[in-house]
Design an enzyme around this catalytic site. Sequence first.
Site, PDB file in Angstrom:
ATOM      1  N   ASP A 257       0.823  -1.220   0.000  1.00 19.60           N
ATOM      2  CA  ASP A 257       0.000   0.000   0.000  1.00 19.60           C
ATOM      3  C   ASP A 257       0.856   1.270   0.000  1.00 19.60           C
ATOM      4  O   ASP A 257       0.361   2.368   0.271  1.00 19.60           O
ATOM      5  CB  ASP A 257      -1.002   0.042   1.156  1.00 19.60           C
ATOM      6  CG  ASP A 257      -2.063   1.131   0.948  1.00 19.60           C
ATOM      7  OD1 ASP A 257      -2.422   1.387  -0.216  1.00 19.60           O
ATOM      8  OD2 ASP A 257      -2.498   1.739   1.933  1.00 19.60           O
ATOM      9  N   ASN A 262      -3.423   8.915   3.297  1.00 24.49           N
ATOM     10  CA  ASN A 262      -4.346   9.246   4.394  1.00 24.49           C
ATOM     11  C   ASN A 262      -3.952   8.701   5.748  1.00 24.49           C
ATOM     12  O   ASN A 262      -4.822   8.487   6.597  1.00 24.49           O
ATOM     13  CB  ASN A 262      -5.777   8.767   4.063  1.00 24.49           C
ATOM     14  CG  ASN A 262      -6.322   9.484   2.853  1.00 24.49           C
ATOM     15  OD1 ASN A 262      -6.308  10.700   2.802  1.00 24.49           O
ATOM     16  ND2 ASN A 262      -6.752   8.743   1.860  1.00 24.49           N
TER      17      ASN A 262
HETATM   18  C1  0GY Z   1      -5.499   2.631  -0.244  1.00 24.25           C
HETATM   19  C2  0GY Z   1      -6.361   3.228   0.756  1.00 24.25           C
HETATM   20  C3  0GY Z   1      -6.877   4.485   0.761  1.00 24.25           C
HETATM   21  C4  0GY Z   1      -6.900   5.394  -0.339  1.00 24.25           C
HETATM   22  C5  0GY Z   1      -7.111   5.054  -1.616  1.00 24.25           C
HETATM   23  O1  0GY Z   1      -7.485   5.538  -3.826  1.00 24.25           O
HETATM   24  C6  0GY Z   1      -7.299   6.018  -2.714  1.00 24.25           C
HETATM   25  O2  0GY Z   1      -7.277   7.220  -2.478  1.00 24.25           O
HETATM   26  O3  0GY Z   1      -7.187   3.812  -1.968  1.00 24.25           O
HETATM   27  C7  0GY Z   1      -7.501   4.967   2.000  1.00 24.25           C
HETATM   28  O4  0GY Z   1      -7.485   6.169   2.257  1.00 24.25           O
HETATM   29  O5  0GY Z   1      -8.016   4.120   2.778  1.00 24.25           O
HETATM   30  O6  0GY Z   1      -5.712   1.511  -0.653  1.00 24.25           O
HETATM   31  O7  0GY Z   1      -4.572   3.270  -0.664  1.00 24.25           O
END
Ligand code: 0GY
Length: 306
Positions: A257, A262
């Site tokens: 990840d 965030n």
């Molecule tokens: C992840 C989790 C997050 C964000 C996203 O696409 C994204 O902005 O997936 C999250 O904030 O939980 O998988 O990267």
Amino acid sequence: MEFTKTPGWLDWYTGPSQPRFKLPAGAVDAHCHVFGPGAQYPYAAERKYTPCDASAAQLFALRDHLGFARNVIVQATCHGADNSAMLAALTASEGRARGVATVRRDVTDAALQAMHAAGVRAVRFNFVKRLVDFTPKDELLEIAARIAPLGWHVVIYFEAVDLPELWDFFTALPTTVVVDHMGRPNVSQPVDGPEFELFMKFMRLHPNVWSKVTCPERLSVTGPKALNGEAQAYRDVVPFARRLVESFPDRVLWGTDWPHPNLKDHMPDDGLLVDFIPAIASTSALQQQLLVDNPMRLYWPELVSA
Ligand code: 0GY
């Protein structure tokens, strides 16, 4: 264009430790992102956060440092449906990365074909309300019907509390369906409790559903601290991930990840995240499936001998 990252946002961890766990040859980091750089690939107007830049070159340096052979780069919401940063990263990887795109209903067949040629093998449908605005289900079903003939699959991201409401939509998808981060269980609840049991049932009843056993750092309440050098970092997440790995060994994936969007409380050392793997996949056979055989079957089937 100049971008200022969201207040409180932690930068990704520079200088990650060398993992003690040695990844099997050919291991795939099956969930990671690239962000910008914003000056080259501007962040989307509709984004809910502004990240710090995290380039393809920085991702590939991490890949090499940790000992991965390949990446699956997932389009993040801060880039909306403009996949150019992700596609450029696929090209720069020289075949060592595959992609998961975000598309809207107006995407052309030519654009889908070009994405396929670049290495895209899936689209992502995101239902996490803090990240995206609502997209009508009929639009998503239309997209799923168009990408299915390309041999692509659908990656879904949702919160565990929303699974009952989304169940019928998910089970109507015509492709393999890969769930991000175990469907985000509340790990303060028992692994045998009703919430996670519903997710287990979802996987048991639907053999086309896979799960990423990712993001202990995102799901954990106990956090990264190992106690007395004995207890496990992110120990409250272990029973959940382990249950999935042992119940569905041929339908689980693992990824860092990176660069961890965030996160505001702590930013994980990616080397320590790799050291988490043996806690959830305790034998070399399970590790081989999780890290090599499963992601290769899904993203590089042409390299897998029958
Ligand atoms: C992840 C989790 C997050 C964000 C996203 O696409 C994204 O902005 O997936 C999250 O904030 O939980 O998988 O990267």
